[in-house]
Motif scaffolding. Structure first.
Motif, PDB file in Angstrom:
ATOM      1  N   GLU A   4       0.820  -1.210   0.000  1.00  0.00           N
ATOM      2  CA  GLU A   4       0.000   0.000   0.000  1.00  0.00           C
ATOM      3  C   GLU A   4       0.855   1.263   0.000  1.00  0.00           C
ATOM      4  OE1 GLU A   4      -3.110   2.074   3.047  1.00  0.00           O
ATOM      5  OE2 GLU A   4      -3.344  -0.078   2.684  1.00  0.00           O
ATOM      6  N   MET A   5       2.001   1.203   0.655  1.00  0.00           N
ATOM      7  CA  MET A   5       2.901   2.355   0.741  1.00  0.00           C
ATOM      8  C   MET A   5       4.289   1.938   0.251  1.00  0.00           C
ATOM      9  SD  MET A   5       1.790   3.854   4.464  1.00  0.00           S
ATOM     10  CE  MET A   5       1.748   2.280   5.297  1.00  0.00           C
ATOM     11  N   PRO A   6       4.499   1.894  -1.069  1.00  0.00           N
ATOM     12  CA  PRO A   6       5.759   1.385  -1.616  1.00  0.00           C
ATOM     13  C   PRO A   6       7.007   2.140  -1.151  1.00  0.00           C
ATOM     14  CG  PRO A   6       4.165   1.798  -3.370  1.00  0.00           C
ATOM     15  CD  PRO A   6       3.570   2.283  -2.098  1.00  0.00           C
ATOM     16  N   CYS A   7       6.870   3.371  -0.729  1.00  0.00           N
ATOM     17  CA  CYS A   7       8.026   4.150  -0.266  1.00  0.00           C
ATOM     18  C   CYS A   7       8.260   4.001   1.235  1.00  0.00           C
ATOM     19  CB  CYS A   7       7.851   5.621  -0.624  1.00  0.00           C
ATOM     20  SG  CYS A   7       7.862   5.895  -2.400  1.00  0.00           S
ATOM     21  N   LEU A   8       7.482   3.151   1.897  1.00  0.00           N
ATOM     22  CA  LEU A   8       7.627   2.939   3.333  1.00  0.00           C
ATOM     23  C   LEU A   8       9.024   2.422   3.648  1.00  0.00           C
ATOM     24  CD1 LEU A   8       6.181   2.893   6.114  1.00  0.00           C
ATOM     25  CD2 LEU A   8       5.545   0.528   5.610  1.00  0.00           C
ATOM     26  N   THR A  28      12.922   1.425  10.330  1.00  0.00           N
ATOM     27  CA  THR A  28      13.960   0.739  11.083  1.00  0.00           C
ATOM     28  C   THR A  28      13.278  -0.356  11.908  1.00  0.00           C
ATOM     29  OG1 THR A  28      13.761   2.186  13.009  1.00  0.00           O
ATOM     30  CG2 THR A  28      15.342   2.854  11.267  1.00  0.00           C
ATOM     31  N   LEU A  29      14.052  -1.249  12.476  1.00  0.00           N
ATOM     32  CA  LEU A  29      13.464  -2.315  13.292  1.00  0.00           C
ATOM     33  C   LEU A  29      12.661  -1.760  14.467  1.00  0.00           C
ATOM     34  CD1 LEU A  29      12.994  -5.273  13.875  1.00  0.00           C
ATOM     35  CD2 LEU A  29      15.180  -5.287  15.095  1.00  0.00           C
ATOM     36  N   PRO A  30      13.194  -0.797  15.241  1.00  0.00           N
ATOM     37  CA  PRO A  30      12.370  -0.266  16.341  1.00  0.00           C
ATOM     38  C   PRO A  30      11.075   0.391  15.855  1.00  0.00           C
ATOM     39  CG  PRO A  30      14.671   0.330  16.664  1.00  0.00           C
ATOM     40  CD  PRO A  30      14.565  -0.263  15.282  1.00  0.00           C
ATOM     41  N   GLN A  31      11.132   1.096  14.736  1.00  0.00           N
ATOM     42  CA  GLN A  31       9.923   1.717  14.190  1.00  0.00           C
ATOM     43  C   GLN A  31       8.925   0.655  13.751  1.00  0.00           C
ATOM     44  OE1 GLN A  31      11.874   3.942  11.097  1.00  0.00           O
ATOM     45  NE2 GLN A  31      11.677   5.880  12.204  1.00  0.00           N
ATOM     46  N   ALA A  32       9.411  -0.365  13.057  1.00  0.00           N
ATOM     47  CA  ALA A  32       8.534  -1.432  12.579  1.00  0.00           C
ATOM     48  C   ALA A  32       7.881  -2.168  13.753  1.00  0.00           C
ATOM     49  CB  ALA A  32       9.323  -2.408  11.709  1.00  0.00           C
ATOM     50  N   SER A  33       8.658  -2.418  14.785  1.00  0.00           N
ATOM     51  CA  SER A  33       8.139  -3.096  15.967  1.00  0.00           C
ATOM     52  C   SER A  33       6.991  -2.298  16.598  1.00  0.00           C
ATOM     53  CB  SER A  33       9.274  -3.294  16.970  1.00  0.00           C
ATOM     54  OG  SER A  33       8.807  -3.912  18.131  1.00  0.00           O
ATOM     55  N   ARG A  34       7.173  -1.004  16.698  1.00  0.00           N
ATOM     56  CA  ARG A  34       6.104  -0.141  17.246  1.00  0.00           C
ATOM     57  C   ARG A  34       4.917  -0.066  16.286  1.00  0.00           C
ATOM     58  NH1 ARG A  34      10.574   2.964  18.553  1.00  0.00           N
ATOM     59  NH2 ARG A  34      10.149   4.407  16.851  1.00  0.00           N
ATOM     60  N   PHE A  35       5.200   0.039  14.993  1.00  0.00           N
ATOM     61  CA  PHE A  35       4.156   0.180  13.977  1.00  0.00           C
ATOM     62  C   PHE A  35       3.208  -1.014  13.988  1.00  0.00           C
ATOM     63  CE2 PHE A  35       2.668   0.164   9.497  1.00  0.00           C
ATOM     64  CZ  PHE A  35       2.205   1.470   9.400  1.00  0.00           C
ATOM     65  N   TRP A  36       3.770  -2.223  14.107  1.00  0.00           N
ATOM     66  CA  TRP A  36       2.944  -3.430  14.092  1.00  0.00           C
ATOM     67  C   TRP A  36       2.669  -3.987  15.476  1.00  0.00           C
ATOM     68  CZ3 TRP A  36       6.532  -3.235   9.799  1.00  0.00           C
ATOM     69  CH2 TRP A  36       5.888  -2.903   8.600  1.00  0.00           C
ATOM     70  N   HIS A  37       3.092  -3.291  16.512  1.00  0.00           N
ATOM     71  CA  HIS A  37       2.798  -3.682  17.899  1.00  0.00           C
ATOM     72  C   HIS A  37       3.260  -5.094  18.226  1.00  0.00           C
ATOM     73  CE1 HIS A  37       0.404  -0.067  18.269  1.00  0.00           C
ATOM     74  NE2 HIS A  37      -0.194  -0.403  17.148  1.00  0.00           N
ATOM     75  N   VAL A  38       4.492  -5.411  17.827  1.00  0.00           N
ATOM     76  CA  VAL A  38       5.078  -6.708  18.159  1.00  0.00           C
ATOM     77  C   VAL A  38       6.483  -6.486  18.711  1.00  0.00           C
ATOM     78  CG1 VAL A  38       3.758  -8.051  16.482  1.00  0.00           C
ATOM     79  CG2 VAL A  38       5.936  -7.080  15.804  1.00  0.00           C
ATOM     80  N   ASP A  39       6.980  -7.458  19.445  1.00  0.00           N
ATOM     81  CA  ASP A  39       8.320  -7.320  19.995  1.00  0.00           C
ATOM     82  C   ASP A  39       9.347  -7.340  18.863  1.00  0.00           C
ATOM     83  OD1 ASP A  39       9.679 -10.234  19.935  1.00  0.00           O
ATOM     84  OD2 ASP A  39       7.516 -10.401  20.293  1.00  0.00           O
ATOM     85  N   PHE A  59      19.012   2.686   6.029  1.00  0.00           N
ATOM     86  CA  PHE A  59      17.909   3.452   6.600  1.00  0.00           C
ATOM     87  C   PHE A  59      16.704   2.597   6.976  1.00  0.00           C
ATOM     88  CE2 PHE A  59      20.308   6.439   3.958  1.00  0.00           C
ATOM     89  CZ  PHE A  59      20.684   7.346   4.934  1.00  0.00           C
ATOM     90  N   GLY A  60      16.864   1.294   6.980  1.00  0.00           N
ATOM     91  CA  GLY A  60      15.776   0.438   7.413  1.00  0.00           C
ATOM     92  C   GLY A  60      15.320  -0.543   6.356  1.00  0.00           C
ATOM     93  N   TYR A  61      14.136  -1.086   6.595  1.00  0.00           N
ATOM     94  CA  TYR A  61      13.547  -2.068   5.699  1.00  0.00           C
ATOM     95  C   TYR A  61      12.666  -1.335   4.694  1.00  0.00           C
ATOM     96  CZ  TYR A  61      15.073  -5.651   8.942  1.00  0.00           C
ATOM     97  OH  TYR A  61      15.848  -6.477   9.731  1.00  0.00           O
ATOM     98  N   MET A  62      12.813  -1.699   3.407  1.00  0.00           N
ATOM     99  CA  MET A  62      12.053  -1.066   2.345  1.00  0.00           C
ATOM    100  C   MET A  62      11.757  -2.094   1.270  1.00  0.00           C
ATOM    101  SD  MET A  62      15.380   0.893   1.026  1.00  0.00           S
ATOM    102  CE  MET A  62      16.192   0.576   2.584  1.00  0.00           C
ATOM    103  N   ARG A  63      10.855  -1.732   0.337  1.00  0.00           N
ATOM    104  CA  ARG A  63      10.539  -2.629  -0.779  1.00  0.00           C
ATOM    105  C   ARG A  63      11.784  -2.877  -1.602  1.00  0.00           C
ATOM    106  NH1 ARG A  63       5.310  -3.557  -2.880  1.00  0.00           N
ATOM    107  NH2 ARG A  63       6.474  -4.936  -4.263  1.00  0.00           N
ATOM    108  N   ALA A  64      11.962  -4.106  -2.029  1.00  0.00           N
ATOM    109  CA  ALA A  64      13.116  -4.466  -2.866  1.00  0.00           C
ATOM    110  C   ALA A  64      12.876  -4.026  -4.300  1.00  0.00           C
ATOM    111  CB  ALA A  64      13.339  -5.969  -2.814  1.00  0.00           C
TER     112      ALA A  64
END
Length: 73
Positions: A28-32, A35-46, A68-73
């Motif tokens: 849905e957001m190809p430019c998303l 980082t791991l801490p941001q992703a963890s908070r975004f999806w509410h998982v450890d 700069f983190g995880y992004m679309r390949a």
């Protein structure tokens, strides 16, 4: 009234629910780029669970992990 539990109560690192949710957000957001801490908070998982799923998506070629983190390949 029943309450809906957060996704963290229903997922494990091998959970297709979390994997599908992460794939859907990146589709849905190809430019998303998260980082791991941001992703963890975004999806509410450890962070360990989040890292496992994100790294599997990297292995699958869906995501790339860069400076700069995880992004679309």
């Amino acid at each position: 009234m029943p309450t809906v539990s957060p996704i963290r109560d229903r997922v494990t690192p091998n959970s297709p629910v979390l994997t599908q949710r992460i794939r859907a957000e990146y589709e849905e957001m190809p430019c998303l780029r998260l980082t791991l801490p941001q992703a963890s908070r975004f999806w509410h998982v450890d962070q360990d669970t989040c890292r496992t799923v994100l790294e599997q998506l990297v292995t699958d070629g869906f995501l790339a992990h860069g400076r700069f983190g995880y992004m679309r390949a």
